[in-house]
Design an enzyme around this catalytic site. Structure first.
Site, PDB file in Angstrom:
ATOM      1  N   LYS A 141       0.860  -1.187   0.000  1.00 46.75           N
ATOM      2  CA  LYS A 141       0.000   0.000   0.000  1.00 46.75           C
ATOM      3  C   LYS A 141       0.897   1.237   0.000  1.00 46.75           C
ATOM      4  CE  LYS A 141      -4.260   1.175   2.426  1.00 46.75           C
ATOM      5  NZ  LYS A 141      -4.868   1.063   3.762  1.00 46.75           N
TER       6      LYS A 141
HETATM    7  C1  E4P Z   1      -8.053   1.574   4.034  1.00 49.20           C
HETATM    8  O1  E4P Z   1      -7.418   1.207   3.125  1.00 49.20           O
HETATM    9  C2  E4P Z   1      -7.941   2.916   4.644  1.00 49.20           C
HETATM   10  O2  E4P Z   1      -6.686   3.077   5.218  1.00 49.20           O
HETATM   11  C3  E4P Z   1      -9.033   3.087   5.635  1.00 49.20           C
HETATM   12  O3  E4P Z   1     -10.243   2.644   5.050  1.00 49.20           O
HETATM   13  C4  E4P Z   1      -9.179   4.479   6.184  1.00 49.20           C
HETATM   14  O4  E4P Z   1     -10.348   4.515   6.967  1.00 49.20           O
HETATM   15  P1  E4P Z   1     -10.652   5.680   8.010  1.00 49.20           P
HETATM   16  O5  E4P Z   1     -10.954   6.921   7.242  1.00 49.20           O
HETATM   17  O6  E4P Z   1     -11.832   5.174   8.775  1.00 49.20           O
HETATM   18  O7  E4P Z   1      -9.423   5.829   8.873  1.00 49.20           O
END
Ligand code: E4P
Length: 217
Positions: A87
């Protein structure tokens, strides 16, 4: 549409996996920190544990921000397990790194995406997934699902292979709306996934059926 769970909590991953509908997991440094995971060895072990639990793509996020460092860190993450997806944040060096990973057979998920221009760059660089953050856009007073719809449309028109992974889900309704607009993947906390099960008329109807079933004995 694929279902990913957005957590680093092993119990929640197990519970979602046992439902039989789980296709993968997304994590980020905040979610890892929430589980109290500290140090290189503990981080690697945690990703291994997740990969052994779920047969699907598992996103592990880099914390480097310079091209060379992102590549080095991403190579190490990818070496943990074949299902690891690196990622990478939507920054200039991140896009360069995604292209490098693509050319070298390493899967990527481009994170922190908040507009269609960023999504076009991810696709051009060959990311396997693009992650628009629906809930965080909603938090600013705009409609995150509209962005998902726009990216799905652009990718369709242009024939991009990158899959739209709707992230930052806040509710079951987010999941439903993202399904409606054609998201390829949705990643949600366990609570939103389980929220899809619920309807008061289901509970009332089941109670009545079970009550009437007693008359059959
Ligand atoms: C996933 O890939 C993201 O990091 C995550 O969904 C972020 O979510 P949040 O906005 O609830 O922190």
């Amino acid at each position: 549409m694929k279902f990913f769970i957005d957590t680093a909590n092993l119990d929640q991953i197990k519970e979602a996996n046992e439902l039989g509908i789980l296709d993968g997991v997304t994590t980020n440094p905040s979610l890892m920190a929430k589980e109290g995971i500290k140090g290189h060895d503990a981080i690697v072990k945690h990703y291994k544990d997740i990969c052994e639990m779920v047969d699907g793509d598992i996103s592990a996020e880099v914390v480097s921000t310079e091209f060379k460092d992102i590549v080095e860190e991403g190579k190490k993450l990818a070496a943990i397990h074949p299902n690891i997806v690196v990622k990478v944040p939507m920054i200039k060096d991140g896009v360069k790194a995604i292209k490098w990973f693509t050319d070298n057979g390493i899967k990527t998920n481009c994170t922190l995406v908040f507009n269609a221009g960023q999504a076009i760059l991810c696709a051009k660089a060959g990311a396997k997934y693009v992650s628009p953050f629906v809930g965080r856009i909603d938090d600013t007073g705009w409609d995150g699902v509209q962005l998902v719809e726009q990216i799905v449309h652009i990718y369709g028109v242009q024939g991009f292979k990158t899959q739209v992974l709707a992230a930052s889900m806040r509710s079951p309704n987010h999941i439903i709306r993202c399904a409606e607009v054609g998201a390829h993947v949705v990643t949600s906390p366990l609570e939103s996934i389980l929220g899809l099960l619920k309807h008061p008329l289901t509970d009332v109807g089941l109670a009545k059926f079970l009550d009437d079933a007693k008359k059959l004995q």
